[in-house]
Design an enzyme around this catalytic site. Structure first.
Site, mmCIF file in Angstrom:
data_model
loop_
_atom_site.group_PDB
_atom_site.id
_atom_site.type_symbol
_atom_site.label_atom_id
_atom_site.label_comp_id
_atom_site.label_asym_id
_atom_site.label_seq_id
_atom_site.Cartn_x
_atom_site.Cartn_y
_atom_site.Cartn_z
ATOM 1 C CG ASN A 167 3.253 -1.834 2.907
ATOM 2 O OD1 ASN A 167 3.241 -1.572 1.717
ATOM 3 N ND2 ASN A 167 2.139 -1.988 3.613
ATOM 4 N NE ARG A 181 5.391 -0.953 -2.561
ATOM 5 C CZ ARG A 181 4.803 -0.916 -1.345
ATOM 6 N NH1 ARG A 181 3.767 -0.157 -1.145
ATOM 7 N NH2 ARG A 181 5.254 -1.649 -0.349
ATOM 8 C CB CYS A 229 -0.864 0.050 1.245
ATOM 9 S SG CYS A 229 -1.969 -1.343 1.412
ATOM 10 C CB THR A 230 1.572 4.056 -1.723
ATOM 11 O OG1 THR A 230 2.464 3.038 -2.180
ATOM 12 C CG2 THR A 230 2.324 5.376 -1.591
#
Lengths: 123, 253
Positions: free
Chosen positions: B178, B191, B1-2
């Site tokens: 994360n 990311r 997730c971001t």
């Protein structure tokens, strides 16, 4: 050129909004949850609408569990033990989960598992 | 997730997220996709939770999941969570629950409870910092006033760190993937660097939900695990979400 080598890092994208093209699959539809209605009724309309898609996901999770433990013992454990856990969940979540399982016609333990997936998955 | 909370030059707060889920749960070799991620996509819905016939909060959910992962309480705060992997993870919490030690809260239920009951950014923050959990997590919280945005890094039992927006230090956004923000991300799953590069390139002057969508559309921030993107604006309680695809070539995570 780096975008063709893992991790396929791109130049920062621009003008992507409004969403369209290959990175956009679809918009998301809206539903209402009336918190004044009983927990057993809140999700009925939505689950009736999405029942088939929910069945597909739960089946995929079941298949995954069976791939991990081919004897089927893991799914058996979920189906037998997790329904007992639903009574211990805080209100109104346990009641809501029971209603969802009933409307979707799914084993209660598997709907409980879907709802506590975050805790299970961080393992 | 971001997840990202950002503040523009005029003090408007925006909150956006990519929800990535389904790693190591079966890879579809033919379609080059994660099986569970793909099957979850048709279940993505937006919910309008009403009480007394008025909107109390909105969320992006999966049908059948009664907890919350992404939501906005109009004009008060926005909230998302990202997964935090830790050895003292959900397994311990679940075992404790089974054996009768039930003073911890399930993450999705806590998120919903906070959106339902907290009436300010500070109140929400206190609940997210202090409530004992069954599994570690990152909570990303945005408020309705300048400087109100933070990443709460949680273990099961307590808050490890709270990183807040700080305009004086030039921190006009907070961004979480994360990994603990004080550590480098895993080099195979970075990311954060890409997302921060794009946020910095966008600049505070030009940040809007639309430009945040651009950031979240840039690979590898967008990847094969990305199920949906949600854009939220606390003012007016705007929430919109989109189901995503990551065309090849694309990182599996």
């Amino acid at each position: 050129s780096t975008q063709f080598i893992p991790p396929y890092t791109e130049e920062c994208r621009t003008e992507m909004y409004p969403p369209a093209g290959p990175t956009f699959r679809s918009a998301v539809s809206w539903y209402t949850v009336d918190l004044d209605s009983p927990p057993s009724d809140r999700w009925t309309a939505l689950i009736t609408d999405k029942k088939n898609d929910l069945l597909v996901v739960i089946k995929a999770i079941r298949d995954f569990a069976n791939a991990l433990v081919p004897s089927g013992r893991l799914v058996e454990l979920v189906d037998i033990s997790l329904p007992l856990m639903v009574e211990t969940l805080p209100k109104p979540y346990g009641e809501e989960i029971k209603a969802i399982a009933a409307v979707a016609g799914l084993p209660l333990g598997e709907v409980v598992l879907y709802n506590i997936f975050y805790e299970v998955f961080t393992v | 997730c971001t997840s990202v909370v950002a503040e523009d030059d005029e003090g408007n707060l925006f909150h956006a997220r990519n929800l990535d889920f389904g790693i190591f749960m079966g890879w579809d070799v033919k379609n080059k996709s994660w099986i569970i991620s793909e099957k979850l996509k048709p279940l993505v819905i937006n919910l309008n939770f009403k009480r007394n016939n008025q909107t109390l909060f909105k969320s992006t959910n999966f049908a059948g999941y009664v907890g919350l992962l992404t939501g906005v309480k109009p004009n008060l705060f926005t909230l998302t969570m990202n997964e935090r992997f830790n050895l003292d993870g959900g397994f311990v919490g679940i075992l404790e629950w089974i054996f009768g030690k039930r003073d911890g809260m399930w993450m999705g239920f806590l998120m919903r409870s906070v959106l339902e009951n907290a009436n300010s950014y500070k109140e929400a923050q206190t609940l997210l910092v202090q409530t004992k959990l069954l599994a570690p997590a990152y909570f990303i919280l945005g408020g309705n006033q300048t400087g109100q945005g933070c990443i709460i890094t949680r273990s099961r039992l307590h808050s490890i760190d709270v990183l807040e927006l700080d305009l004086k230090l030039g921190r006009w956004y907070v961004l979480e993937t994360n990994y603990d923000h004080w550590n480098e991300p895993l080099f195979l799953d970075d990311r954060r660097t890409s997302a921060m590069k794009c946020m910095n390139q966008t600049t505070q002057t030009n940040i809007t939900p639309k430009t945040m969508y651009d950031v979240l559309s840039t690979k590898p921030v967008l990847n094969k695990l990305t199920v949906y993107t949600t854009l939220m604006q606390v003012s007016g309680g705007k929430l919109e979400s989109f189901i995503r695809d990551c065309p090849n070539p694309c990182m599996p995570w």
